[in-house]
Write an enzyme that holds these catalytic residues in place. Structure first.
Site, PDB file in Angstrom:
ATOM      1  CG  ASN A 211      -0.229  -0.142   2.514  1.00  0.00           C
ATOM      2  OD1 ASN A 211       0.521   0.744   2.908  1.00  0.00           O
ATOM      3  ND2 ASN A 211      -0.435  -1.252   3.210  1.00  0.00           N
ATOM      4  CG  ASP A 280      -7.172  -5.541   5.854  1.00  0.00           C
ATOM      5  OD1 ASP A 280      -6.753  -5.538   7.024  1.00  0.00           O
ATOM      6  OD2 ASP A 280      -7.703  -4.552   5.309  1.00  0.00           O
ATOM      7  CE  LYS A 290       8.401 -11.096 -14.725  1.00  0.00           C
ATOM      8  NZ  LYS A 290       9.188 -10.297 -15.683  1.00  0.00           N
ATOM      9  CG  PHE A 325      -3.453   5.232  13.463  1.00  0.00           C
ATOM     10  CD1 PHE A 325      -3.312   6.433  12.793  1.00  0.00           C
ATOM     11  CD2 PHE A 325      -2.902   5.101  14.728  1.00  0.00           C
ATOM     12  CE1 PHE A 325      -2.619   7.496  13.361  1.00  0.00           C
ATOM     13  CE2 PHE A 325      -2.205   6.150  15.307  1.00  0.00           C
ATOM     14  CZ  PHE A 325      -2.062   7.351  14.629  1.00  0.00           C
ATOM     15  CE  LYS A 339      -8.962  -0.613  12.947  1.00  0.00           C
ATOM     16  NZ  LYS A 339      -8.109  -0.044  11.870  1.00  0.00           N
ATOM     17  CE  LYS A 343     -10.502  -4.645  13.996  1.00  0.00           C
ATOM     18  NZ  LYS A 343     -10.342  -5.866  13.206  1.00  0.00           N
TER      19      LYS A 343
END
Length: 398
Positions: A211, A280, A290, A325, A339, A343
């Site tokens: 990301n 995730d 490859k 976060f 969340k 959590k």
């Protein structure tokens, strides 16, 4: 946070004295009240006038040098007592020996004695001199008395010898000063673990799933926590950032790596802040070679990674504070509040990727701090400023 702080730079007679011009200039530009004291030997390497131009303050060399318009003033007493931080660099074997044994026969040593602020000493000399047992003993004497010793670096020395004894980079010396005076040390005794950056999930030896996280927010949290006196462990994915001063960095690559490193350490921590952007999903299989392109579409089977924040919430020890976060693109409050509950976290720091100044790879952020029954949106601020506010909010609940 350093604006108006009185910083004393004590410069003794080493070739690295010229580097201190940059230190003085950097501190002055930050708004500090910089005063330079020099030994007579130091003036053989650089002139006092240079420092006076850079700091806009008189440079003192002679202990009995009076201020013309204030003959009663005793500079070595007034400067020492009013200092917020005192850095001696380069610190020669001579100045270290004097300080270790209470000898005060020049402006630098006489000003140290009345000082009650953090005193930082950076030895800088020939490597053989530095390794001499008497020099090492004197350094240890100062360390035991509470002086902060900044280790010299390994490199090419002016004498042509390669070894330890080189004065560190000016930016690092300034960072040590900031650590000493920028913030109140209100996190002393607290163990904090912070995750930062992205994870990388391999598809084959060439490709990864990752990301856009730069790690800047997590590194800001680690940097500010260390400056406030905490014992900080930073578990970081692959980023191009320097480790903050006084921070123990643990490098990881995959989400599984991060789960392992964090869960192994979690029981010892007072505060855990999960600022990393953890994948995730990860590929079900990793190709040994490859993957070659073919005609038509391609699909990549993915499996869920372990939920680190959920695990920490389920295994939270009494008194431990857990902060997560939440990066959202819509329904920020709704998603982040859910969340928080799901959590079993104590706090969620949420931001919206689509809001200018709050995205990845920028030096600013707009954080909404969410706790049970409350949500406070912070204004646009630097990530270091945001880190300070986040840590202060956590501290208020401890």
């Amino acid at each position: 946070m350093i604006k108006g702080k009185r910083i004393i730079l004590g410069i003794s007679g080493g070739i690295a004295a010229y580097k201190m011009t940059n230190v003085a200039s950097m501190l002055y530009k930050m708004g500090a009240d910089v005063h330079v004291l020099m030994t007579k030997n130091a003036t053989q390497f650089i002139t006092p006038k240079t420092f006076e131009v850079l700091t806009k303050n008189k440079v003192y060399i002679d202990t009995f040098d009076e201020t013309p318009d204030d003959p009663v003033n005793v500079p070595h007493i007034t400067l020492g007592q009013s200092a917020d931080c005192f850095l001696i660099a380069p610190a020669t074997a001579n100045i270290i020996g004097k300080l270790a044994h209470g000898i005060a026969d020049d402006m630098v040593t006489t000003t140290v004695l009345p000082a009650r602020c953090p005193i930082l000493i950076c030895p800088s000399m020939n490597g053989y001199m530095l390794d001499n047992p008497v020099v090492q003993e004197n350094i240890e004497i100062l360390r035991k008395r509470g002086y902060k010793i900044i280790d010299s670096e390994f490199g090419n020395l002016a004498c042509g010898y390669e070894g330890k004894g080189k004065l560190p980079k000016e930016e690092l010396l300034v960072e040590h000063i900031l650590n000493a005076v920028e913030y109140e040390h209100d996190l002393v005794g607290k163990k904090i673990m912070i995750s930062a950056g992205p994870t990388e999930e391999p598809l084959d030896p060439v490709r990864i799933i990752t990301n856009h996280s730069s790690g800047k927010m997590g590194f800001a949290l680690a940097r500010v926590a260390a400056k406030r006196g905490a014992e900080v462990t930073l578990v970081s994915g692959p980023v191009n950032l320097e480790t903050p001063l006084n921070v123990n960095r643990v490098n990881i690559t995959t989400a599984e790596d991060m789960f392992k490193e964090i869960t192994e350490r979690s029981a010892d921590m007072d505060i855990i802040i999960m600022a990393a952007a953890v994948a995730d999903y990860t590929p079900e299989t990793v190709a040994d070679n490859k993957i070659k392109k073919k005609d038509g579409e391609m699909s990549i089977p993915l499996k869920r990674t372990k939920d680190i924040l959920k695990y920490l919430g389920e295994n939270k020890k009494p008194g431990q504070f857990l902060c997560g976060f939440s990066m959202e693109t819509e329904n920020l409050l709704e998603n982040s509040t859910a969340k928080l509950e799901k959590k079993n976290a104590d706090m969620i720091c949420a931001n919206n990727l689509k809001v200018p100044g709050a995205g990845y790879k920028v030096d600013t952020n707009i954080i909404t701090i969410i706790k049970k029954g409350s949500a406070v949106e912070l204004p646009l601020m630097s990530k270091d400023e945001a880190a300070y506010e986040i840590l202060s909010e956590i501290l208020s609940d401890l």
